[in-house]
Each structure stands twice: as structure tokens, then as C-alpha cells.
Design a protein around this motif. Structure first.
Motif, PDB file in Angstrom:
ATOM      1  N   UNK A 123       0.833  -1.205   0.000  1.00 27.22           N
ATOM      2  CA  UNK A 123       0.000   0.000   0.000  1.00 27.22           C
ATOM      3  C   UNK A 123       0.866   1.253   0.000  1.00 27.22           C
ATOM      4  N   UNK A 124       1.969   1.201   0.729  1.00 25.95           N
ATOM      5  CA  UNK A 124       2.886   2.338   0.720  1.00 25.95           C
ATOM      6  C   UNK A 124       3.453   2.574  -0.683  1.00 25.95           C
ATOM      7  N   UNK A 125       3.825   1.509  -1.358  1.00 31.35           N
ATOM      8  CA  UNK A 125       4.387   1.634  -2.705  1.00 31.35           C
ATOM      9  C   UNK A 125       3.386   2.308  -3.633  1.00 31.35           C
ATOM     10  N   UNK A 126       2.123   1.889  -3.560  1.00 33.78           N
ATOM     11  CA  UNK A 126       1.070   2.537  -4.355  1.00 33.78           C
ATOM     12  C   UNK A 126       0.967   4.019  -4.023  1.00 33.78           C
ATOM     13  N   UNK A 127       0.982   4.364  -2.733  1.00 29.22           N
ATOM     14  CA  UNK A 127       0.835   5.760  -2.315  1.00 29.22           C
ATOM     15  C   UNK A 127       1.984   6.611  -2.828  1.00 29.22           C
ATOM     16  N   UNK A 128       3.186   6.080  -2.744  1.00 29.68           N
ATOM     17  CA  UNK A 128       4.355   6.828  -3.199  1.00 29.68           C
ATOM     18  C   UNK A 128       4.310   7.019  -4.715  1.00 29.68           C
ATOM     19  N   UNK A 129       3.876   6.015  -5.437  1.00 28.23           N
ATOM     20  CA  UNK A 129       3.778   6.135  -6.889  1.00 28.23           C
ATOM     21  C   UNK A 129       2.731   7.169  -7.290  1.00 28.23           C
ATOM     22  N   UNK A 130       1.616   7.208  -6.595  1.00 34.79           N
ATOM     23  CA  UNK A 130       0.603   8.219  -6.892  1.00 34.79           C
ATOM     24  C   UNK A 130       1.144   9.621  -6.651  1.00 34.79           C
ATOM     25  N   UNK A 131       1.985   9.751  -5.650  1.00 30.65           N
ATOM     26  CA  UNK A 131       2.594  11.059  -5.344  1.00 30.65           C
ATOM     27  C   UNK A 131       3.516  11.510  -6.476  1.00 30.65           C
ATOM     28  N   UNK A 132       4.417  10.621  -6.899  1.00 32.22           N
ATOM     29  CA  UNK A 132       5.420  11.047  -7.881  1.00 32.22           C
ATOM     30  C   UNK A 132       4.839  11.138  -9.295  1.00 32.22           C
ATOM     31  N   UNK A 133       3.752  10.427  -9.559  1.00 30.71           N
ATOM     32  CA  UNK A 133       3.166  10.449 -10.900  1.00 30.71           C
ATOM     33  C   UNK A 133       2.116  11.541 -11.076  1.00 30.71           C
ATOM     34  N   UNK A 134       1.804  12.281 -10.011  1.00 27.94           N
ATOM     35  CA  UNK A 134       0.724  13.264 -10.056  1.00 27.94           C
ATOM     36  C   UNK A 134       1.018  14.396 -11.033  1.00 27.94           C
ATOM     37  N   UNK A 135      -0.043  14.909 -11.628  1.00 29.37           N
ATOM     38  CA  UNK A 135       0.092  16.093 -12.481  1.00 29.37           C
ATOM     39  C   UNK A 135      -0.664  17.284 -11.915  1.00 29.37           C
ATOM     40  N   UNK A 136      -1.104  17.169 -10.664  1.00 30.37           N
ATOM     41  CA  UNK A 136      -1.843  18.262 -10.033  1.00 30.37           C
ATOM     42  C   UNK A 136      -1.665  18.207  -8.522  1.00 30.37           C
ATOM     43  N   UNK A 137      -1.974  19.294  -7.859  1.00 27.55           N
ATOM     44  CA  UNK A 137      -1.731  19.416  -6.419  1.00 27.55           C
ATOM     45  C   UNK A 137      -2.697  18.576  -5.598  1.00 27.55           C
ATOM     46  N   UNK A 138      -3.896  18.308  -6.118  1.00 25.74           N
ATOM     47  CA  UNK A 138      -4.836  17.454  -5.392  1.00 25.74           C
ATOM     48  C   UNK A 138      -4.271  16.049  -5.231  1.00 25.74           C
ATOM     49  N   UNK A 274       9.386  16.802  -4.362  1.00 28.45           N
ATOM     50  CA  UNK A 274       8.375  17.855  -4.500  1.00 28.45           C
ATOM     51  C   UNK A 274       9.015  19.204  -4.811  1.00 28.45           C
ATOM     52  N   UNK A 275      10.098  19.550  -4.106  1.00 21.84           N
ATOM     53  CA  UNK A 275      10.757  20.836  -4.359  1.00 21.84           C
ATOM     54  C   UNK A 275      11.325  20.864  -5.778  1.00 21.84           C
ATOM     55  N   UNK A 276      11.912  19.738  -6.213  1.00 23.21           N
ATOM     56  CA  UNK A 276      12.432  19.687  -7.586  1.00 23.21           C
ATOM     57  C   UNK A 276      11.295  19.854  -8.598  1.00 23.21           C
ATOM     58  N   UNK A 277      10.166  19.226  -8.326  1.00 22.76           N
ATOM     59  CA  UNK A 277       9.012  19.365  -9.215  1.00 22.76           C
ATOM     60  C   UNK A 277       8.519  20.808  -9.246  1.00 22.76           C
ATOM     61  N   UNK A 278       8.628  21.505  -8.116  1.00 22.96           N
ATOM     62  CA  UNK A 278       8.158  22.889  -8.021  1.00 22.96           C
ATOM     63  C   UNK A 278       9.241  23.898  -8.399  1.00 22.96           C
ATOM     64  N   UNK A 279      10.282  23.455  -9.091  1.00 21.89           N
ATOM     65  CA  UNK A 279      11.374  24.367  -9.450  1.00 21.89           C
ATOM     66  C   UNK A 279      10.902  25.621 -10.188  1.00 21.89           C
ATOM     67  N   UNK A 280       9.871  25.576 -11.055  1.00 20.08           N
ATOM     68  CA  UNK A 280       9.419  26.818 -11.691  1.00 20.08           C
ATOM     69  C   UNK A 280       8.922  27.864 -10.694  1.00 20.08           C
ATOM     70  N   UNK A 281       8.473  27.427  -9.516  1.00 19.29           N
ATOM     71  CA  UNK A 281       8.047  28.366  -8.483  1.00 19.29           C
ATOM     72  C   UNK A 281       9.230  28.817  -7.632  1.00 19.29           C
ATOM     73  N   UNK A 282      10.044  27.873  -7.176  1.00 21.78           N
ATOM     74  CA  UNK A 282      11.167  28.210  -6.297  1.00 21.78           C
ATOM     75  C   UNK A 282      12.181  29.112  -6.994  1.00 21.78           C
ATOM     76  N   UNK A 283      12.334  28.967  -8.285  1.00 25.50           N
ATOM     77  CA  UNK A 283      13.299  29.793  -9.010  1.00 25.50           C
ATOM     78  C   UNK A 283      12.898  31.265  -9.051  1.00 25.50           C
ATOM     79  N   UNK A 284      11.670  31.566  -8.696  1.00 24.35           N
ATOM     80  CA  UNK A 284      11.202  32.951  -8.690  1.00 24.35           C
ATOM     81  C   UNK A 284      11.422  33.639  -7.347  1.00 24.35           C
ATOM     82  N   UNK A 285      11.944  32.910  -6.342  1.00 22.57           N
ATOM     83  CA  UNK A 285      12.104  33.483  -5.005  1.00 22.57           C
ATOM     84  C   UNK A 285      13.467  33.137  -4.424  1.00 22.57           C
TER      85      UNK A 285
END
Length: 665
Positions: A123-138, A274-285
Motif C-alpha cells: 500500500x505504501x508503494x502505491x501511495x508513493x507512486x501516486x505522489x510522484x506520478x501526479x500532475x496536479x496538487x490534489x 516535490x521541491x524539484x518538481x516545483x522548481x518553476x516556483x522556487x526559481x522565482x524566489x
């Protein structure tokens, strides 16, 4: 089969195994249960490798699978973003998870919760995969909370052990603190961007780069800074950054396989991803990046030091994880996102190896974890020793092992950075190399070399694991673990050796990540490093001549001197530095402060509300009204006597007063 179906297969195969074994594991039996879960994760591993190959061929995907609901013009969807960053994380997560699944067959063989454990880790493996494969914040938030939930279940797996229940409650509460910031960051995104979709948010971010938001008083914050710091507070909880790191060492109360899976290779790296995925935001600050750098550097140095004074073999590796997460965070802060992900990958291999190797030692010594009761195990457990030695050399950054390439790249990127706080970070990550080598080889020398202290310990053995009954294993010479334990060690040792040299050129200095990571031109650290890249051999030669390499060698030499040559010195130094030693043993008093200030403060506030609000006010009103009623009843008893002449007298007296009042007016 379309690629979308392959993506679904990656995520749903482990979920299917978790559901089947979770519901019917007790009826299926141990063998069927572990094979079902292993098959699910193996399918996900093979499919992930196929996805990575497809992505490297130029095929990426970003689309919604279905829309859950639409509210106020905002779409809540479930979807996948498959690009090089996602594909690499999918391979790392599934491969390490597969190794842990196989290893668990041997480690948990005598445990009553065998099938439940397999259901949890699938179940953990499924949860982690859903996290890294997401294309939205929900979906990101769903995976984020799901891995936290399963972590809670696994840390407290031995539900009859009070320390395990305390540890999982601690992990749950600390992560809720981080997740509060994470939720605020996502809330600001929804409020100002009007979308939960990564692509839409990243596209609109430059237009809102100068927008401000009023958070406290009259102070105006850059919107993107507030969002990034909020998101990073979530990463601080999940990836155990100072001061939200306190849960991870205690999480060693869970079985060793989850220490390798969740607290070394996957869940704690979710924040880094998550921070690497959000690089377009972090690079602005720049403010947010500086915050990330300082927090990461503090963890890299000061949490690593704590590993030197630990005696529990798993806790040594746990504090090492805290330090290495600090290294990854520093890389994120200096805009070297590819290096952070590269270190995440190499670290996943050698740290999972070290945790599983520690578990192999624990099995051999009938679940003894105190290194002071070990020693001399090298000749009894050669496979465990040599694989752990490989993992240790990789962790210390000795070439040509994998950790050398990623750690050296982080140090060099920090030196080239101009972000505020980079000088402090450069000092921390450089000195941290010596500290890492010292505590790592302290563990190796104390566990595998020197006198065989386990013989004396066996006579007074106090089983650490209350959930196991090892009476059927009488004390005797330890022996090598079974193949289901040693084969995963060997398979993890292989990438711990070669993955650094094989992939550093493409992942760090090549164009592996493409558009999945965005780096601003003003943060051109990686571009400078790429200009100086001339291949693996020159990189090794350059590193071997640098200060970090010699600090690592010095740390190994110091560990040999203190823990093999002069074993009396550590105790004498600890006595001489009593105050410093007490500070380190007590985790810089973070736990005591949290217990006094936060937990104790909450108890004191609760007591105040109980004494003043409940007892004085609420009970006072209730009891006061009761006393008024009682007093009224006493008065009425004197008036309502039941005698006619009393009532007649009262009537005459009343008429008299009424006539007097009427005449007077």
C-alpha cells in the motif's frame, strides 16, 4: 496496451496486492500472501523500467484520467505527469520496494503480523507512486497524506509495544505540523492561480512573480515566496529537516524493512522530489531558496554529528539519513535540482543497503540492536560485511562508489552558488564529509571488527523485539542470513558501486531532465559545472585531489584509531566533554523542549481551560443556578405551609399594601 494503461499498471499492481492480502491474507497464508505482493511490485518495477525507456525516447505524457469534481471553476482531477523526473523516481521507488519485499520474507518470517506487513508495504508503494506520478496538487496531496498514513501504521506495527505507539504518534503529529504549511501553500495557489494543475500554475507563475500578499500585520510578502516556504515546510516534515526531524530516529521502532523502504529510500525523499518538481516556483524566489539552503545545511552538519554518539545500529543509519537529506536540500537551495535528484537516487541504493545490512546483523544476533553487544562479526557474516562495506564507502563519498559523484557535485555546486547562506552551507557540507566517514566506519568497526562481545551479551540477552519469540534460537555463533536477505543486499550493492559513474554524465551534466526541471539564468550554478565537465575519470581525479576526499579518508582513519586501535579513548573523551556529550546524546534537547513547550504547553492550556472554563465558569453557572433554585425552594417552603389561616393572613396583608399604594398615588 497503450502507455496510459502501462502507467495505470505501475500504480495499481501494488494496490491490488495490498487489497487482496490485506483482506484475505489470513486465509491465503504466508507464502501466497508474500508472492502476491511481490508479484504486484515486480510488475510495477518492470513497467517502470519500460516507462523510463519510453520517456528517454522522447515520449512524455501529461493528462487527466478522470475529473473527480469541478467547484467554483476549479477542476479536481486525477491524472499523470510522466516525464524524466517522474520516470526516474518510479524506477527508484519500485526497485527499492521490490528488494525490501523480498528481504521481508526472511526478516519477518516468525512474525505474527506477516501478511499485514506485506499489505502495508505494498500500500505504501502505491501511495508513493501516486505522489510522484501526479500532475496536479490534489493528487500530490493525496499521495503525500497516504504515505504519511501508511508510515504511521508501519512505525506502530508492533502495537503492543508502548515505545512503538509513542513513536508513530510522534511521527504523525510532527508531520501534521509540516502538512499544515503544505496545505497553506496549496491554498494560496488555488486562491491566486485558480487552478490545481501543475502546467497551468507553472505557466502563470512568471506573471505573478511580483504579486504580494498580506500575511501578518501590514507586512507584504511576495506571493511566490509565501507559497514556496509553505510548500517547503511540508517538505521539512516529510523529509525530516530541522526542527521537524525529531520523528525519524524514533521511527526505528518499526521493523527494519520499513526503515529501508520508508525512512531511507522513498518517503523521506518525497519532499526532495516535490521541491524539484516545483522548481518553476522556487526559481522565482531567492528568499525561499536561501531558506532551503540554511535549513538543509543545518541538518547536514548538526544532525550528522548525532550519529557519532548512537549505540543502536539502526539509529546510526537513521541519523545518517537525516544528514544526507540535508545534503539534498542544500542542492535544491542552490538551484542544483538535478544533483539533488541524483543524490536521492544513489542514496536510495546505498542507504537501503545499509539499513537492510543492519537488519541482517540484527537477525543474526536474535534482534539485538546495541552495537556494544556486537563485534567480530566479519568472519561469521561475510556477505553482509562486504555489502555493507560497499554501502559505507558509497555513503562516505569514496571514488568510484556512487555516493562520491553525487556528494562531490553537491559540494562543488554549493561553492559556486551566490545565493544568500551558501557560505554557511559550503562549510556545513564540507565538514559533514568528515563526520559522515567517522560515524559510518565507527558502525562498521564496532559491529564487524574487534572482540566478539555478543558472547557475553547472549547470556544476559534482553530481547529488543517484544513481538518476536526467539526461544527456539538458542544463543550461539551467529551465521550468515538466508538468501532472501542476502540477495537483496547484493542487488542493492551493485548500483551502489556503478550507478554514480554510469549516470552522472547524463543526469547531472547532460540534458536528462529536459523541461521537467526549470533553472533561472540568474542561478546558473549547474551551467558553470557543465562547462567544466570532461568525463568520469577527470571528475574522479579532480575529486581525489580535493579537500572533501581527504576529509573522508581522515574520518575513516579516525574511526579506526578510536574504535579499533584505542578503544578506551571515546569513553574518556565523552567524560572530558560531559556537557557537549550530554547535548548530543539528548538530541540537542529538541525532544525535551518539544515535550516541555509544545506538549507541556498544550497540557497546561488544557488544564487552564479545565480549571477556569469548565470548573469555574461552566460548573459555576450550573452549580450556581442549582443553589439559586435550592434557596428559592427553602423560601417557598416557609410560604407554602398548607394552613388556610396563613394564606388568609397573606391575602389581607397584600390587600392592605395594595390599598396603601393606591391611596398614596
Amino acid at each position: 496496451m497503450s502507455m496510459v494503461q502501462v502507467y495505470l499498471l505501475v500504480a495499481l499492481a501494488p494496490l491490488a496486492g495490498a487489497v487482496v492480502v490485506g483482506l484475505w491474507g489470513s486465509k491465503l497464508g504466508k507464502a501466497a500472501s508474500h508472492w502476491i505482493c511481490i508479484a504486484g511490485v515486480a510488475i510495477a518495477t518492470v513497467a517502470s523500467a519500460f516507462v523510463l525507456h519510453d520517456v528517454l525516447g522522447g515520449n512524455t505524457y501529461n493528462g487527466d484520467l478522470y475529473v473527480w469534481m469541478t467547484s467554483g471553476g476549479i477542476k479536481f482531477a486525477i491524472g499523470f505527469l510522466i516525464d524524466p523526473l517522474t520516470a526516474l523516481m518510479m524506477v527508484v521507488v519500485t526497485f527499492v520496494s521490490l528488494m525490501v519485499h523480498v528481504y521481508t520474507i526472511g526478516y519477518m518470517a516468525d512474525d505474527d503480523g506477516y501478511t499485514r506487513f506485506f499489505a502495508y508495504i505494498s500500500l505504501f508503494t502505491f501511495s508513493m507512486l501516486m505522489l510522484v506520478m501526479a500532475n496536479n496538487f490534489l493528487q500530490l496531496f493525496f499521495g503525500w497524506e497516504a504515505v504519511g498514513l501508511v508510515s504511521y501504521l508501519l512505525i506502530g506495527f508492533y502495537m503492543t509495544r508502548p515505545t512503538a505507539i509513542f513513536a508513530n504518534l510522534k511521527a504523525f503529529l510532527v508531520n501534521r505540523v509540516g502538512d499544515f504549511g503544505f496545505a497553506l501553500g496549496i491554498g494560496l495557489i488555488v486562491a491566486y492561480f485558480g487552478s490545481l494543475d501543475y502546467a497551468a500554475v507553472f505557466h502563470a507563475a512568471p506573471q505573478l512573480a511580483t504579486a504580494t500578499v498580506n500575511l501578518v500585520g501590514d507586512a507584504q510578502w511576495l506571493l511566490v515566496t509565501a507559497i514556496c516556504i509553505g510548500l517547503f515546510v511540508g517538505a521539512m516534515g516529510k523529509s525530516a529537516q530541522v526542527p521537524l526531524h525529531v520523528w525519524l530516529p524514533d521511527s526505528m521502532e518499526g521493523p527494519t524493512p520499513i526503515s529501508a523502504l520508508i525512512h531511507a529510500a522513498t518517503m523521506v525523499t518525497a519532499g526532495i522530489f516535490m521541491v524539484a518538481r516545483m522548481s518553476p516556483l522556487f526559481e522565482l524566489s531567492d528568499t525561499a531558496l536561501s531558506f532551503v539552503v540554511v535549513i538543509g545545511a543545518t541538518g547536514a552538519l548538526f544532525l550528522g554529528i548525532l550519529g557519532i554518539v548512537q549505540h543502536d545500529i539502526k539509529r546510526v543509519v537513521a541519523y545518517s539519513t537525516l544528514s544526507q537529506l540535508g545534503y539534498m536540500t542544500v542542492a535544491l537551495g542552490v538551484s542544483a535540482y538535478p544533483i539533488a535528484i541524483f543524490h536521492l537516487m544513489t542514496h536510495a541504493f546505498f542507504k537501503a543497503l545499509l539499513f537492510l545490512g543492519a537488519g541482517s546483523v540484527i537477525i543474526a544476533l536474535h534482534h539485538e540492536q546495541d552495537m556494544r553487544k556486537m563485534g567480530g562479526l566479519r568472519k561469521y557474516m561475510p556477505i553482509t560485511y562486504w555489502t555493507m562495506l560497499i554501502g559505507s564507502l558509497a555513503l562516505c563519498g569514496i571514488p568510484p562508489f556512487a555516493g562520491f559523484f553525487s556528494k562531490d557535485a553537491i559540494i562543488e555546486a554549493t561553492a559556486l552558488s551566490a545565493i544568500a547562506g551558501h557560505s554557511y552551507a559550503q562549510f556545513a557540507v564540507t565538514v559533514g564529509v568528515f563526520i559522515t566517514a567517522l560515524y559510518t566506519f565507527r558502525m562498521m568497526f564496532v559491529t564487524f571488527h574487534g572482540a566478539e562481545r555478543f558472547r557475553d551479551a547472549a547470556a544476559h540477552h534482553d530481547d529488543h523485539d517484544a513481538a518476536h519469540d526467539h526461544a527456539e534460537h538458542p544463543p550461539g555463533d551467529p551465521h550468515e542470513s538466508p538468501l532472501v536477505v542476502t540477495v537483496p543486499l547484493i542487488l542493492l550493492a551493485i548500483p551502489s558501486v556503478y550507478s554514480g559513474a554510469a549516470y552522472v554524465g547524463n543526469i547531472v551534466f547532460g540534458g536528462f531532465f529536459g523541461d521537467s526541471i526549470m533553472i533561472a539564468q540568474s542561478h546558473a550554478v549547474l551551467a558553470e559545472m557543465r562547462a567544466e565537465w570532461h568525463g568520469v575519470v577527470p571528475f574522479i581525479l579532480h575529486g581525489a585531489a580535493g579537500l572533501p576526499f581527504w576529509l573522508a579518508v581522515s574520518g575513516i582513519a579516525a574511526a579506526w584509531f578510536f574504535y579499533v586501535k584505542r578503544t578506551d579513548l571515546p569513553a574518556r573523551i565523552a567524560t572530558a566533554l560531559g556537557g557537549v556529550y550530554a547535548l548530543l546524546v539528548n538530541n540537542y534537547y529538541f525532544d525535551k523542549f518539544n515535550d516541555w513547550f509544545f506538549a507541556g504547553g498544550a497540557r497546561r492550556v488544557g488544564t487552564l481551560f479545565s480549571d477556569v472554563g469548565d470548573r469555574a465558569i461552566i460548573d459555576g453557572v450550573v452549580n450556581g443556578s442549582a443553589r439559586v433554585v435550592a434557596a428559592t425552594a427553602v423560601l417557598l417552603r416557609h410560604l407554602q405551609t398548607g394552613r388556610v389561616y396563613h394564606y388568609a393572613f397573606a391575602m389581607i396583608l397584600s390587600v392592605f399594601f395594595l390599598l396603601t399604594w393606591w391611596v398614596a398615588h
